[in-house]
Design a protein around this motif. Structure first.
Motif, PDB file in Angstrom:
ATOM      1  N   ARG A  60       1.018  -1.343   0.002  1.00 15.72           N
ATOM      2  CA  ARG A  60      -0.064  -0.021  -0.043  1.00 15.72           C
ATOM      3  C   ARG A  60       0.975   1.161  -0.005  1.00 15.72           C
ATOM      4  NH1 ARG A  60      -4.988  -1.120  -1.346  1.00 15.72           N
ATOM      5  NH2 ARG A  60      -5.563   0.935  -0.471  1.00 15.72           N
ATOM      6  N   TRP A  61       0.588   2.163  -0.746  1.00 15.29           N
ATOM      7  CA  TRP A  61       1.085   3.680  -0.475  1.00 15.29           C
ATOM      8  C   TRP A  61       1.166   4.079   0.829  1.00 15.29           C
ATOM      9  CZ3 TRP A  61      -1.483   8.566   0.288  1.00 15.29           C
ATOM     10  CH2 TRP A  61      -0.681   9.692   0.003  1.00 15.29           C
ATOM     11  N   SER A  62      -0.306   3.856   1.775  1.00 14.10           N
ATOM     12  CA  SER A  62       0.212   4.314   3.056  1.00 14.10           C
ATOM     13  C   SER A  62      -0.079   3.047   3.972  1.00 14.10           C
ATOM     14  CB  SER A  62      -1.340   5.242   3.632  1.00 14.10           C
ATOM     15  OG  SER A  62      -1.058   5.478   4.893  1.00 14.10           O
ATOM     16  N   THR A  63       0.732   2.628   4.876  1.00 19.77           N
ATOM     17  CA  THR A  63       0.706   1.671   5.777  1.00 19.77           C
ATOM     18  C   THR A  63       0.072   1.754   7.002  1.00 19.77           C
ATOM     19  OG1 THR A  63       2.771   2.264   6.925  1.00 19.77           O
ATOM     20  CG2 THR A  63       3.312   0.958   4.774  1.00 19.77           C
ATOM     21  N   LEU A  64      -0.634   2.827   7.314  1.00 16.57           N
ATOM     22  CA  LEU A  64      -1.759   2.835   8.176  1.00 16.57           C
ATOM     23  C   LEU A  64      -3.084   2.283   8.151  1.00 16.57           C
ATOM     24  CD1 LEU A  64      -2.210   4.202  11.186  1.00 16.57           C
ATOM     25  CD2 LEU A  64      -3.090   6.133   9.796  1.00 16.57           C
TER      26      LEU A  64
END
Length: 496
Positions: A60-64
């Motif tokens: 993912r682009w954001s791992t949150l």
């Protein structure tokens, strides 16, 4: 015989109930992934954890608050998507379509165990013989569309980042460089093929009751496998940009000038700005990076730039080119840093505005600078301000689509970027992002928070994403009950 074979395999998988329970909460047994592979077309692929392909395609682009997937299925035909959805429905497994880079909403984290449908092989571009429409595959990137159309002397509205798909932003409305002329990305829709929650592949257009919902809340209702959209002749081949960098002490003057001279943004102009750390420009605090972009010019008109020159920028850089240069100029090209997947958390906290409130801009800048300067874990964060021309957007009836915020003029969003390491740091990032958003929202004087769903953090309400009018909420819920009563498509900004 093919129908019998498919249904036999689905039934066989369904009967393995004990293993399916473990599939939802742990890993899907590899033999079941092989069953899925057997019902798909020859060029389709199915990847299992611990393979290089699985790791690459599930990143993912954001791992949150990442979704947790057990199998990656890569369809090669539209019918493959339908078969995957049927398979998952029969096996009671969650599904989530992956397409592009930038979705970071934390509601995706509710996807725990199941099948990722990676749309990358459904990439195609076909211009109609009458040169009035284009049909693209559900996994086609914005850059692929822009380049193909440019070579044919055509253009249309797509998302601004080259690394996003056409459909990703479009289903949430979709802002783009050309929206001043033609409206949002969703306003270009002519028809689409979509796999619904029951696993059927259907073609819908303006005659379908679902059409309205797909233009702004589409992620809640199905997986679009192909889309036909309007295209237009290129009217202006020349584009120009002026990039100005200001010291943070100039925040009030810069945004007062934006209100006075760039509001509303002229139809042939775009104004973006970022607050970010550039140590070479200012080693102590964030600067204001300010773009003025003009269509149909080789130099931005001094009538637009002089008020900003008079403020006294640290630097001024002018460039000229064509439409294909816009992403590079604004640092959202394929090879730009914001388009890379590097293991960072990238939550955003969007709020629409009518105009800038100057005291609020100053308060927000001071709060941002206090939290991202020096050795802060959030030092690579930015605060984004996107002011597109809105003439084409506002010329379209607001009731015609699920996208609800046509009367707003400016899209703002702090992007809190950091390397995730603990729940405590995640909480600090959320508190900072919401604090910054609340400052600019309070300055707007509006009781309603309008949040662009494609930038959403995840703690917003359906009213924030899809509009406060009760009829909008009622209509979305009724369509959800009709087309997805089991909530198969409810991981991205659910309507209820």
């Amino acid at each position: 015989m093919r129908w019998l074979s498919v249904n036999f395999l689905l039934s066989a998988l369904y009967m393995m109930s004990a293993n399916l329970d473990s599939a939802v909460n742990g890993s899907v047994p590899e033999e079941h992934a092989k069953v899925l592979r057997d019902i798909l077309s020859p060029a389709a692929k199915v990847y299992y954890p611990n393979s290089t392909e699985f790791n690459t395609l599930s990143a993912r682009w954001s791992t949150l608050a990442e979704p947790n997937v057990n199998v990656v299925a890569v369809p090669s035909t539209e019918d493959d998507v339908a078969k995957i959805v049927q398979f998952a429905k029969k096996a009671n497994l969650p599904i989530l379509a992956f397409n592009g880079a930038h979705a970071a909403i934390t509601t995706l984290g509710r996807m725990q165990g199941g099948i990722e449908i990676y749309m990358g092989q459904l990439s195609s571009v076909a211009i109609a013989q009458d040169d009035k429409t284009i049909t693209v595959g559900g996994g086609t990137s914005s850059k692929a569309v822009t380049d193909a159309l440019w070579n044919a002397g055509k253009q249309t509205v797509t998302g601004t980042c080259e690394c996003v798909s056409v459909l990703g932003p479009a289903l949430g409305g979709g802002h783009g460089w050309l929206q001043g002329h033609y409206g949002l990305v969703a306003d270009q829709f002519v028809s689409m093929n979509v796999v619904l929650a029951d696993g059927t592949l259907q073609t819908i257009d303006e005659n379908s009751d679902l059409w309205w919902a797909m233009k702004g809340a589409g992620q809640n209702f199905g997986i679009v496998t192909s889309l036909t959209s309007k295209i237009y002749d290129i009217e202006q081949y020349d584009w120009a940009i002026e990039t100005l960098i200001f010291d943070g002490d100039k925040v009030e003057a810069v945004y007062q000038a934006a209100n006075d001279h760039l509001s509303p943004v002229p139809v042939n102009l775009i104004n973006w700005s970022y607050w970010l750390n550039i140590p070479g420009a200012d080693p102590d605090k964030p600067v204001v990076l300010f773009y003025i972009i003009q269509e149909g010019a080789t130099t931005v008109n001094p009538a637009y730039t002089k008020p900003f020159h008079d403020i006294g920028p640290i630097s001024i850089e002018a460039e000229s080119g064509d439409y294909r240069d816009l992403a590079r100029w604004t640092q959202v090209a394929l090879d730009s840093t914001p388009c890379q997947k590097t293991g960072l958390a990238n939550p955003r906290f969007p709020a629409y505005l009518k105009e800038y409130n100057i005291p609020a801009q100053k308060l927000a800048y001071d709060a941002f600078a206090a939290e991202v300067s020096g050795d802060s874990p959030f030092s690579t964060s930015i605060f984004m301000f996107e002011a597109y021309p809105v003439q084409g957007v506002q010329a379209i009836d607001s009731d015609s689509a699920a996208f609800a915020f046509r009367s707003d003029n400016i899209l703002t969003a702090p992007l809190i970027t950091y390397t995730p390491s603990s729940n405590e740091l995640d909480q600090q990032a959320a508190e900072l992002g919401n604090k910054l958003r609340n400052i600019v929202h309070k300055g707007s004087g509006s009781e309603e928070l309008h949040a662009y769903v494609n930038y959403a953090f995840g703690d917003e309400s359906p009213q924030n994403w899809y509009g406060y009018e009760q009829w909008r909420q009622d209509r979305l819920k009724a369509l959800k009950k009709k087309y997805d009563p089991e909530g198969r498509f409810s991981f991205f900004a659910p309507v209820e």
